[in-house]
Design a protein around this motif. Structure first.
Motif, PDB file in Angstrom:
ATOM      1  N   LEU A 183       0.830  -1.211   0.000  1.00  0.00           N
ATOM      2  CA  LEU A 183       0.000   0.000   0.000  1.00  0.00           C
ATOM      3  C   LEU A 183       0.863   1.260   0.000  1.00  0.00           C
ATOM      4  CD1 LEU A 183      -2.722  -0.970   2.639  1.00  0.00           C
ATOM      5  CD2 LEU A 183      -3.127  -0.535   0.219  1.00  0.00           C
ATOM      6  N   ARG A 191       0.867   4.303  -2.774  1.00  0.00           N
ATOM      7  CA  ARG A 191       0.575   5.705  -2.436  1.00  0.00           C
ATOM      8  C   ARG A 191       1.694   6.625  -2.942  1.00  0.00           C
ATOM      9  NH1 ARG A 191      -1.361   3.398   3.271  1.00  0.00           N
ATOM     10  NH2 ARG A 191      -3.509   2.925   2.688  1.00  0.00           N
ATOM     11  N   HIS A 247     -13.678   5.064   0.504  1.00  0.00           N
ATOM     12  CA  HIS A 247     -13.894   4.219   1.681  1.00  0.00           C
ATOM     13  C   HIS A 247     -12.876   3.069   1.707  1.00  0.00           C
ATOM     14  CE1 HIS A 247     -15.902   1.504   4.459  1.00  0.00           C
ATOM     15  NE2 HIS A 247     -16.651   2.519   4.839  1.00  0.00           N
ATOM     16  N   ALA A 277      -9.850  -0.188  -0.843  1.00  0.00           N
ATOM     17  CA  ALA A 277      -8.394   0.004  -0.809  1.00  0.00           C
ATOM     18  C   ALA A 277      -7.661  -0.944  -1.751  1.00  0.00           C
ATOM     19  CB  ALA A 277      -7.871  -0.159   0.617  1.00  0.00           C
ATOM     20  N   GLN A 313      -4.756  10.745   4.735  1.00  0.00           N
ATOM     21  CA  GLN A 313      -3.829  10.250   3.705  1.00  0.00           C
ATOM     22  C   GLN A 313      -3.881  11.142   2.459  1.00  0.00           C
ATOM     23  OE1 GLN A 313      -5.260   6.267   3.079  1.00  0.00           O
ATOM     24  NE2 GLN A 313      -4.179   5.421   4.843  1.00  0.00           N
ATOM     25  N   TRP A 342     -17.593   7.514   8.649  1.00  0.00           N
ATOM     26  CA  TRP A 342     -17.262   6.651   9.783  1.00  0.00           C
ATOM     27  C   TRP A 342     -16.041   7.162  10.565  1.00  0.00           C
ATOM     28  CZ3 TRP A 342     -12.268   5.191   9.645  1.00  0.00           C
ATOM     29  CH2 TRP A 342     -11.631   5.401   8.419  1.00  0.00           C
ATOM     30  N   ARG A 376     -20.456   5.308  20.528  1.00  0.00           N
ATOM     31  CA  ARG A 376     -19.143   4.941  21.083  1.00  0.00           C
ATOM     32  C   ARG A 376     -19.105   5.192  22.594  1.00  0.00           C
ATOM     33  NH1 ARG A 376     -16.706   7.786  15.812  1.00  0.00           N
ATOM     34  NH2 ARG A 376     -16.816   5.980  14.418  1.00  0.00           N
ATOM     35  N   HIS A 381     -13.757  -3.386  10.409  1.00  0.00           N
ATOM     36  CA  HIS A 381     -13.575  -2.585   9.196  1.00  0.00           C
ATOM     37  C   HIS A 381     -14.681  -1.519   9.104  1.00  0.00           C
ATOM     38  CE1 HIS A 381     -13.261  -1.545   4.958  1.00  0.00           C
ATOM     39  NE2 HIS A 381     -12.067  -2.115   4.960  1.00  0.00           N
ATOM     40  N   PRO A 382     -14.322  -0.308   8.640  1.00  0.00           N
ATOM     41  CA  PRO A 382     -15.321   0.764   8.552  1.00  0.00           C
ATOM     42  C   PRO A 382     -16.576   0.410   7.753  1.00  0.00           C
ATOM     43  CG  PRO A 382     -13.126   1.676   8.262  1.00  0.00           C
ATOM     44  CD  PRO A 382     -12.960   0.172   8.320  1.00  0.00           C
ATOM     45  N   THR A 419     -11.474   1.770  13.995  1.00  0.00           N
ATOM     46  CA  THR A 419     -10.009   1.809  13.911  1.00  0.00           C
ATOM     47  C   THR A 419      -9.411   1.384  15.242  1.00  0.00           C
ATOM     48  OG1 THR A 419      -9.845   4.111  14.655  1.00  0.00           O
ATOM     49  CG2 THR A 419     -10.062   3.736  12.269  1.00  0.00           C
ATOM     50  N   THR A 424      -7.159   2.996  16.689  1.00  0.00           N
ATOM     51  CA  THR A 424      -7.082   4.250  17.459  1.00  0.00           C
ATOM     52  C   THR A 424      -8.337   4.434  18.309  1.00  0.00           C
ATOM     53  OG1 THR A 424      -5.871   5.179  15.576  1.00  0.00           O
ATOM     54  CG2 THR A 424      -6.660   6.736  17.248  1.00  0.00           C
ATOM     55  N   GLN A 425      -9.493   4.275  17.675  1.00  0.00           N
ATOM     56  CA  GLN A 425     -10.754   4.420  18.416  1.00  0.00           C
ATOM     57  C   GLN A 425     -10.879   3.371  19.516  1.00  0.00           C
ATOM     58  OE1 GLN A 425     -13.644   4.057  15.287  1.00  0.00           O
ATOM     59  NE2 GLN A 425     -13.440   6.189  14.620  1.00  0.00           N
ATOM     60  N   TRP A 480      -5.923  -3.669   7.836  1.00  0.00           N
ATOM     61  CA  TRP A 480      -4.813  -3.682   6.880  1.00  0.00           C
ATOM     62  C   TRP A 480      -4.671  -2.406   6.052  1.00  0.00           C
ATOM     63  CZ3 TRP A 480      -4.764  -3.709   1.424  1.00  0.00           C
ATOM     64  CH2 TRP A 480      -6.040  -3.604   0.833  1.00  0.00           C
ATOM     65  N   TRP A 481      -5.780  -1.698   5.789  1.00  0.00           N
ATOM     66  CA  TRP A 481      -5.793  -0.517   4.944  1.00  0.00           C
ATOM     67  C   TRP A 481      -5.274   0.721   5.679  1.00  0.00           C
ATOM     68  CZ3 TRP A 481      -8.379   3.389   7.205  1.00  0.00           C
ATOM     69  CH2 TRP A 481      -9.157   3.013   8.312  1.00  0.00           C
ATOM     70  N   ASP A 482      -5.157   0.644   7.010  1.00  0.00           N
ATOM     71  CA  ASP A 482      -4.965   1.837   7.850  1.00  0.00           C
ATOM     72  C   ASP A 482      -3.488   2.082   8.127  1.00  0.00           C
ATOM     73  OD1 ASP A 482      -5.076   3.912   9.654  1.00  0.00           O
ATOM     74  OD2 ASP A 482      -6.175   2.800  11.199  1.00  0.00           O
ATOM     75  N   ASP A 483      -2.943   3.157   7.549  1.00  0.00           N
ATOM     76  CA  ASP A 483      -1.515   3.432   7.759  1.00  0.00           C
ATOM     77  C   ASP A 483      -1.208   3.895   9.177  1.00  0.00           C
ATOM     78  OD1 ASP A 483      -2.730   5.876   7.467  1.00  0.00           O
ATOM     79  OD2 ASP A 483      -1.287   6.686   6.037  1.00  0.00           O
ATOM     80  N   GLN A 484      -2.244   4.181   9.969  1.00  0.00           N
ATOM     81  CA  GLN A 484      -2.008   4.534  11.370  1.00  0.00           C
ATOM     82  C   GLN A 484      -1.994   3.308  12.283  1.00  0.00           C
ATOM     83  OE1 GLN A 484      -4.559   7.749  12.709  1.00  0.00           O
ATOM     84  NE2 GLN A 484      -4.333   8.877  10.798  1.00  0.00           N
TER      85      GLN A 484
END
Lengths: 265, 265
Positions: free
Chosen positions: A102, A106, A133, A137, A148, A172, B106, B133-134, B145, B147-148, B171-175
């Motif tokens: 990924l 990018r 969304h 991805a 991003q 979301w 939440r 996943h969102p 996420t 993070t959340q 997997w999609w989340d760079d954070q």
């Protein structure tokens, strides 16, 4: 695309009747009706083209594929200029076949924008990275969040590269409101699009974007975010929805205009 | 659930044959075979129960629904303790019908955890919030996420509330890599699950989790993240996949074990 069942003249005619002042167009129907002919039709009706969709698909590794993508994006920029819109929306592309990288994908998007940004600027067109969304991805867009998108866009001048804020893709994400403020402060909100989130999602998850008001997204809340960030441009409604496409297009457009007023004003 | 076509004795038998030392269980098959009976079967075979899935669904506004959810979660905690696992995985719940308030939902999850955390601790069970996943934010889990998930978990002691790290959802989340480090530093990685991302997604997007190696996720990369964060616990493979469920369960489990070794070691 919300009413792709309408011909270009029907679309323009219905917009005029409904008092819709501008319309976002996709490249294929424009090419099919004729680029110059579309530009004349829209201009003659007193409408504006808010954005052209879509450039992008920048993530190929193969040099020939990559060169072809850049050529096609230059053409899209030319088309945008001819249509009189200042914004080309970008769907940046997914992972190339077999790749799991990924980050590399990018970076290739940023490389492409470095080549295309000046070309677009010369023609008065801004490139608007659209974070899609995260469910897209792998196969459509490795840019999944506004964070991003801005991390990439901010490597370039704002009059070359900004972002598309679309409620369907971002609703979301609790970090999105702060990122909208960031985008606004940098003059990078190049367009704002609405679609609602409805479930269950259809197979392939492409054509299930809900009519405004049918789903989980508070449109007033998101409109307030972009307005607080200084956005004063057009608001587009972009629905990909098999059920809406199966209905009479004029009726769907009238319904959409009504829902827009109900849920945003 | 990866091989839900197997009966409990078949599952245990096949795990023993394949040298799989532990198994994550879902509540419904356990209840169906019998809680005590399952616990004895697993213990007798020398296996461990890695986690129990799932508690959660904490987002109801209606007081009676909310009380019922808390009661059911206490029961799930009791079941986990009886099965001898220290971890109950939580799918926290989506938006209540008609609600568009992700933030409020939440907060109700945090409220529920405040009630359940001490109850779980007394029984030696840790609650593991799973960010989903969102694409599930509306109907299954408003925690999208890592993070959340950590923002909620860190309001409680780590031995009461932690997180589930699942490649399919993150997997999609760079954070996410930095958040795995954060979770590890706090002792909050309570389980680590693998599934691969394959497209196109099926209608409803529930049962399209890919077999390890079939999709876009670099399993070694994610395993390295959790290991660097200090995680030494079991690694679960959790696939919801209609095509895998239609095949012989023993064959699927053997294939899964082979793929696990191929893609993680």
């Amino acid at each position: 695309m919300t009413v792709k069942q309408l011909s270009m003249p029907e679309l323009v005619d219905t917009c005029v009747q409904l008092g819709i002042p501008g319309v976002g167009l996709w490249r294929a129907p424009v090419q099919s009706y004729g680029l110059e002919r579309t530009a004349e039709l829209i201009r003659g009706a007193g409408l504006t083209v808010t954005t052209l969709c879509r450039g992008g698909f920048f993530t190929a590794i193969d040099p020939a594929e990559r060169a072809a993508a850049l050529d096609d994006n230059r053409l899209a920029i030319d088309e945008a200029a001819t249509l009189g819109t200042d914004t080309l929306v970008l769907v940046s592309g997914g992972l190339p076949a077999g790749s799991k990288d990924l980050h590399g994908a990018r970076e290739r998007i940023a490389d492409a924008l470095a080549e295309l940004g000046p070309y677009a600027e010369e023609r008065g067109v801004r490139l608007a990275i659209e974070p899609l969304h995260p469910m897209y991805a792998a196969d459509r867009c490795v840019v999944s969040t506004l964070t991003q998108a801005l991390d990439i866009a901010e490597r370039f001048p704002a009059h070359q590269v900004g972002v598309t804020v679309d409620t369907y893709h971002l609703w979301w994400d609790d970090q999105a409101p702060a990122q909208i403020a960031r985008a606004g402060a940098g003059g990078r909100i190049h367009t704002f699009q609405l679609a609602d989130w409805t479930t269950p999602l259809p197979e392939g998850v492409l054509n299930g974007r809900g009519q405004i008001g049918d789903g989980s997204i508070d449109m007033r809340e998101w409109k307030a975010y972009v307005e607080a960030a200084g956005y004063t441009g057009p608001i587009e409604v972009e629905l990909f929805n098999d059920a809406l496409w199966a209905r009479d297009g004029r009726e769907v457009l009238a319904e959409t205009a009504t829902r827009f007023v109900e849920h945003t004003t």
